[in-house]
Design a protein around this motif. Structure first.
Motif, PDB file in Angstrom:
ATOM      1  N   TYR A  87       0.837  -1.151   0.017  1.00 14.31           N
ATOM      2  CA  TYR A  87      -0.140   0.023   0.173  1.00 14.31           C
ATOM      3  C   TYR A  87       0.884   1.383  -0.001  1.00 14.31           C
ATOM      4  O   TYR A  87       0.608   2.282  -0.781  1.00 14.31           O
ATOM      5  N   GLN A  88       1.829   1.040   0.751  1.00 13.67           N
ATOM      6  CA  GLN A  88       2.862   2.348   0.885  1.00 13.67           C
ATOM      7  C   GLN A  88       3.525   2.670  -0.405  1.00 13.67           C
ATOM      8  O   GLN A  88       3.670   3.600  -0.698  1.00 13.67           O
ATOM      9  N   TRP A  89       4.011   1.398  -0.953  1.00  7.99           N
ATOM     10  CA  TRP A  89       4.871   1.452  -2.128  1.00  7.99           C
ATOM     11  C   TRP A  89       4.098   2.176  -3.280  1.00  7.99           C
ATOM     12  O   TRP A  89       4.586   2.684  -4.063  1.00  7.99           O
ATOM     13  N   LEU A  90       2.809   1.700  -3.405  1.00  4.10           N
ATOM     14  CA  LEU A  90       2.059   2.105  -4.413  1.00  4.10           C
ATOM     15  C   LEU A  90       1.510   3.611  -4.110  1.00  4.10           C
ATOM     16  O   LEU A  90       0.998   4.498  -5.182  1.00  4.10           O
ATOM     17  N   GLY A  91       0.779   3.723  -3.149  1.00  8.41           N
ATOM     18  CA  GLY A  91       0.321   5.070  -2.831  1.00  8.41           C
ATOM     19  C   GLY A  91       0.951   5.987  -1.900  1.00  8.41           C
ATOM     20  O   GLY A  91       0.753   7.164  -1.818  1.00  8.41           O
ATOM     21  N   ALA A  92       2.269   5.814  -1.708  1.00  4.91           N
ATOM     22  CA  ALA A  92       3.099   6.808  -1.110  1.00  4.91           C
ATOM     23  C   ALA A  92       2.569   7.244   0.294  1.00  4.91           C
ATOM     24  O   ALA A  92       2.931   8.543   0.848  1.00  4.91           O
ATOM     25  N   LEU A 142      -5.616  -4.956  -8.228  1.00  4.50           N
ATOM     26  CA  LEU A 142      -4.562  -4.814  -7.099  1.00  4.50           C
ATOM     27  C   LEU A 142      -5.156  -3.925  -6.076  1.00  4.50           C
ATOM     28  O   LEU A 142      -4.505  -4.229  -5.154  1.00  4.50           O
ATOM     29  N   ASP A 143      -5.831  -3.043  -6.264  1.00  2.17           N
ATOM     30  CA  ASP A 143      -6.421  -2.250  -5.316  1.00  2.17           C
ATOM     31  C   ASP A 143      -7.253  -2.850  -4.358  1.00  2.17           C
ATOM     32  O   ASP A 143      -6.944  -2.763  -2.925  1.00  2.17           O
ATOM     33  N   HIS A 144      -8.094  -3.934  -4.909  1.00  2.00           N
ATOM     34  CA  HIS A 144      -8.824  -4.629  -3.874  1.00  2.00           C
ATOM     35  C   HIS A 144      -7.947  -5.717  -3.166  1.00  2.00           C
ATOM     36  O   HIS A 144      -8.063  -6.160  -1.944  1.00  2.00           O
ATOM     37  N   LEU A 145      -7.035  -6.394  -3.882  1.00  2.00           N
ATOM     38  CA  LEU A 145      -6.032  -7.274  -3.225  1.00  2.00           C
ATOM     39  C   LEU A 145      -4.995  -6.511  -2.112  1.00  2.00           C
ATOM     40  O   LEU A 145      -5.164  -7.277  -0.979  1.00  2.00           O
ATOM     41  N   VAL A 146      -4.664  -5.420  -2.343  1.00  2.00           N
ATOM     42  CA  VAL A 146      -3.797  -4.877  -1.204  1.00  2.00           C
ATOM     43  C   VAL A 146      -4.789  -4.399  -0.092  1.00  2.00           C
ATOM     44  O   VAL A 146      -4.587  -4.462   1.188  1.00  2.00           O
ATOM     45  N   ARG A 147      -5.972  -4.012  -0.365  1.00  2.00           N
ATOM     46  CA  ARG A 147      -6.932  -3.343   0.860  1.00  2.00           C
ATOM     47  C   ARG A 147      -7.573  -4.648   1.750  1.00  2.00           C
ATOM     48  O   ARG A 147      -7.669  -4.596   2.656  1.00  2.00           O
ATOM     49  N   LYS A 148      -7.561  -5.773   0.723  1.00  2.00           N
ATOM     50  CA  LYS A 148      -7.759  -7.030   1.406  1.00  2.00           C
ATOM     51  C   LYS A 148      -6.862  -7.513   2.358  1.00  2.00           C
ATOM     52  O   LYS A 148      -6.847  -7.948   3.622  1.00  2.00           O
ATOM     53  N   ALA A 149      -5.447  -7.401   2.195  1.00  2.00           N
ATOM     54  CA  ALA A 149      -4.315  -7.888   2.782  1.00  2.00           C
ATOM     55  C   ALA A 149      -4.407  -6.857   4.055  1.00  2.00           C
ATOM     56  O   ALA A 149      -3.681  -7.380   5.230  1.00  2.00           O
ATOM     57  N   VAL A 150      -4.711  -5.756   4.108  1.00  2.00           N
ATOM     58  CA  VAL A 150      -4.654  -4.904   5.389  1.00  2.00           C
ATOM     59  C   VAL A 150      -6.031  -4.397   5.851  1.00  2.00           C
ATOM     60  O   VAL A 150      -6.292  -3.409   6.667  1.00  2.00           O
ATOM     61  N   ALA A 151      -6.829  -5.386   5.808  1.00  2.00           N
ATOM     62  CA  ALA A 151      -8.149  -4.968   6.400  1.00  2.00           C
ATOM     63  C   ALA A 151      -8.123  -5.257   7.739  1.00  2.00           C
ATOM     64  O   ALA A 151      -7.455  -6.006   8.324  1.00  2.00           O
ATOM     65  N   PRO A 198      -8.738   2.164   5.107  1.00  2.00           N
ATOM     66  CA  PRO A 198      -7.783   2.748   4.263  1.00  2.00           C
ATOM     67  C   PRO A 198      -8.662   3.340   2.960  1.00  2.00           C
ATOM     68  O   PRO A 198      -9.589   2.748   2.536  1.00  2.00           O
ATOM     69  N   VAL A 199      -8.016   4.342   2.397  1.00  2.00           N
ATOM     70  CA  VAL A 199      -8.585   5.038   1.362  1.00  2.00           C
ATOM     71  C   VAL A 199      -8.178   4.009   0.101  1.00  2.00           C
ATOM     72  O   VAL A 199      -7.011   3.467   0.001  1.00  2.00           O
ATOM     73  N   ALA A 200      -9.197   4.051  -0.826  1.00  2.00           N
ATOM     74  CA  ALA A 200      -8.744   3.082  -2.095  1.00  2.00           C
ATOM     75  C   ALA A 200      -7.881   3.609  -2.846  1.00  2.00           C
ATOM     76  O   ALA A 200      -7.533   4.831  -3.020  1.00  2.00           O
ATOM     77  N   LEU A 201      -6.662   2.797  -2.929  1.00  2.00           N
ATOM     78  CA  LEU A 201      -5.470   3.080  -3.883  1.00  2.00           C
ATOM     79  C   LEU A 201      -5.729   3.720  -5.354  1.00  2.00           C
ATOM     80  O   LEU A 201      -5.122   4.652  -5.770  1.00  2.00           O
ATOM     81  N   SER A 202      -6.953   3.286  -5.890  1.00  2.00           N
ATOM     82  CA  SER A 202      -7.405   3.774  -7.276  1.00  2.00           C
ATOM     83  C   SER A 202      -7.580   5.225  -7.201  1.00  2.00           C
ATOM     84  O   SER A 202      -7.708   6.063  -8.115  1.00  2.00           O
ATOM     85  N   ARG A 203      -8.041   5.685  -6.024  1.00  2.00           N
ATOM     86  CA  ARG A 203      -8.313   7.216  -5.799  1.00  2.00           C
ATOM     87  C   ARG A 203      -7.114   8.138  -5.468  1.00  2.00           C
ATOM     88  O   ARG A 203      -6.990   9.295  -5.733  1.00  2.00           O
ATOM     89  N   ILE A 204      -6.150   7.448  -5.019  1.00  2.00           N
ATOM     90  CA  ILE A 204      -4.568   7.921  -4.595  1.00  2.00           C
ATOM     91  C   ILE A 204      -4.049   7.847  -6.137  1.00  2.00           C
ATOM     92  O   ILE A 204      -3.250   8.892  -6.286  1.00  2.00           O
TER      93      ILE A 204
END
Length: 572
Positions: free
Chosen positions: A460-465, A498-507, A484-490
């Motif tokens: 999440y940090q790598w993709l969304g800074a 990939l957005d769904h996968l990462v947010r599932k990992a940090v749910a 967490p805010v959706a990565l696709s919005r950032i």
């Protein structure tokens, strides 16, 4: 000195119609030679001729599966799991056969490092013979009725009951030790002094032949089997050896460039954390670059820190023993080492933390394809780690390294859990707060899921800074009260899968996350072909258990305020 043994085996039917004894020995597979070898002997017992089947399946099952267990398991744990499973299988077959059931005795010997582990059930025996002791020393106690006419009646055997109780023993190995595993057809007619004399004569094979021939000549009434193992060289170091060094050796004083340490010449100080120091050095014999990790002089006399460094050295050797990618190979420390330290292979390259810092300076972002490819490699390495029963506990950008060879590696097993760490290390609230799953702040224990959550935070940090829950301070759980805010919005170029996968990992809810590294890896490899669904919003009550009380308090305050206004200011 490398691990080396001389093994001899002999078995004869004797006066019996069939030979129901069985024995064997197996070395560890290549790339895992440090795990030593395992040998076992069994004497089958049955009323319907199934004794050999019981003995054979028990020995072969143990020998075949012992080295398939995780290398981090204690030998007694591995043996107990396998013997218990075999006993359950055999007991179930006996229930079906009823009168034609079979059972077997079992004595197994595992040689590892500078020690041995013995497992025993029944009346087969293990003996240790040393040149200076004169007679063979019994290492086992028979599980049979103590009566001259009933000594063939076993009180314990594999397959006798639904649950088998196994005796375990561990001891220290010496070069020159000789171990004899025998059935009662041998030790029932040979005295310990005679057994020792024959065991030390000639080669191991000649000794085993001599033991069986002597038993037959002495009039044994049973099958006669002997397995002789002589220790010619000791194996690689084990955890208790590393802990012994941690107690005996002191970490080196602060090293300067050019100084020598046991055949290594220091070329640079790479890092100083206040707890550890990491040096780059060159091995004088091979001229290869290595990394040397040791304790900071200020922590040199801390026994817990020294024990943790010893555990990291042992665990690093086991994890990297298979030569699989994803980890840095640890060099076994020489027996004549003058100080306490760990030696790793040196890999040029940078950590993810360094790569992210450079990207921030340049105002760039890592391509999505690069992040996904790295996540696949790291996920595979985590899966290998978890399959060996190890929890890293500190997955973060600073511990993920991209080598010049393009391989991602997981660094720093200093706080990892293997099941054999000290109680103080196990109870240590280790890890980097912003990458720790919320359950740990609520009293939960770290597990494989903790590593997967941390990897999700890294992605999440790598993709969304930014971090999914912001900077988390120790024992601060307030940051987890929002999703967490959706990565696709950032970052619009992040695909939805990939957005769904990462947010599932940090749910926030652990039940919504990936259960294993293999599950997460499969989702990464499938990508958009079979995307996972978007994680649902976490209920307010789950994010903040006190929310209902806060709402009730607010409603109560508003109601009371309205009552005061009505009573004091409104006309009646």
């Amino acid at each position: 000195m490398s691990f080396e043994v001389d093994i001899g085996y002999s078995s004869r039917r004797g006066p019996r119609e069939a030979n129901e004894d069985f024995a064997g020995a197996v070395h560890a597979p290549r790339s895992e030679e440090s795990r030593g070898l395992i040998a076992a002997i069994a004497d089958g017992v049955s009323a319907g001729g199934h004794g050999l089947e019981a003995a054979q399946t028990t020995v072969i099952g143990l020998l075949n599966d012992y080295f398939a267990t995780p290398a981090t398991w204690e030998p007694t744990v591995a043996m107990d799991r396998l013997i218990t499973a075999q006993n359950a299988w055999l007991a179930d077959h006996n229930r079906r056969r009823r009168q034609d059931g079979a059972m077997t005795t079992l004595t197994a010997l595992a040689l590892h490092g500078q020690g041995y582990t013995l497992a025993h059930v029944g009346d087969t025996r293990a003996w240790r013979v040393r040149h200076d002791e004169g007679a063979a020393t019994p290492l086992t106690v028979d599980h049979a009725l103590d009566h001259p006419d009933l000594r063939s009646r076993l009180t314990r055997a594999v397959g006798l009951d639904d649950y088998v109780r196994v005796d375990y023993m561990q001891g220290e190995l010496r070069v020159g030790d000789c171990f004899v595993l025998s059935t009662d057809g041998v030790h029932g007619v040979l005295k310990p002094a005679r057994l020792a004399e024959l065991a030390l004569a000639g080669s191991a094979q000649q000794a085993s032949d001599a033991l069986v021939e002597a038993a037959l000549a002495a009039g044994t009434r049973d099958n006669a089997t002997a397995l002789v193992i002589r220790v010619l060289g000791l194996d690689a170091r084990q955890l208790h050896d590393e802990l012994g060094d941690a107690r005996r050796l002191m970490p080196p004083a602060a090293l300067k460039v050019g100084e020598l340490l046991d055949g290594y010449q220091v070329t640079a100080l790479v890092a100083d954390t206040g707890v550890h120091r990491l040096y780059q050095a060159r091995e004088l014999q091979s001229q290869a670059l290595v990394a040397i990790k040791t304790l900071h002089p200020a922590r040199a006399s801390d026994p817990e820190e020294r024990a943790m460094l010893a555990h990291e050295a042992w665990l690093g050797q086991r994890v990297s023993a298979r030569g699989e990618p994803g980890f840095v190979r640890v060099h076994p420390r020489a027996g004549q080492a003058s100080a306490l330290y760990i030696v790793f292979d040196w890999h040029g390259g940078r950590t993810l933390e360094q790569l992210q810092a450079q990207a921030r300076q340049e105002g760039t972002r890592a391509p999505v394809a690069t992040v996904v490819a790295a996540a696949v490699q790291i996920c595979k390495a985590l899966g290998r780690l978890h399959r060996q029963g190890v929890v890293h506990r500190d997955i973060k950008p600073g511990n993920l390294h991209l080598g010049e060879d393009g391989q991602w590696r997981i660094l720093d097993l200093g706080v990892a859990l293997s099941g054999r760490e000290s109680a103080a290390q196990r109870e240590l609230h280790a890890g980097t707060p912003s990458y720790m799953n919320p359950e740990q702040w609520e009293g939960g224990l770290p597990d494989a899921g903790s590593d997967l959550f941390a990897l999700g935070v890294v992605l999440y940090q790598w993709l969304g800074a930014r971090l999914p829950y912001g900077e988390i301070e120790p024992y601060q759980s307030g940051g987890y009260r929002r999703d967490p805010v959706a990565l696709s919005r950032i970052r619009p170029d992040v695909p939805m899968w990939l957005d769904h996968l990462v947010r599932k990992a940090v749910a926030r809810d652990a039940r919504l996350r990936f259960e294993t590294a293999e599950e997460m890896l499969l989702a990464l490899e499938r990508g958009a072909a079979r995307p996972i669904g978007a994680p649902g919003a976490t209920p307010l009550v789950q994010r903040d258990p006190a929310a209902l009380w806060k709402i009730a308090l607010a409603v109560s305050l508003i109601f009371n305020a309205l009552m005061v206004v009505w009573l004091l200011f409104l006309p009646r």
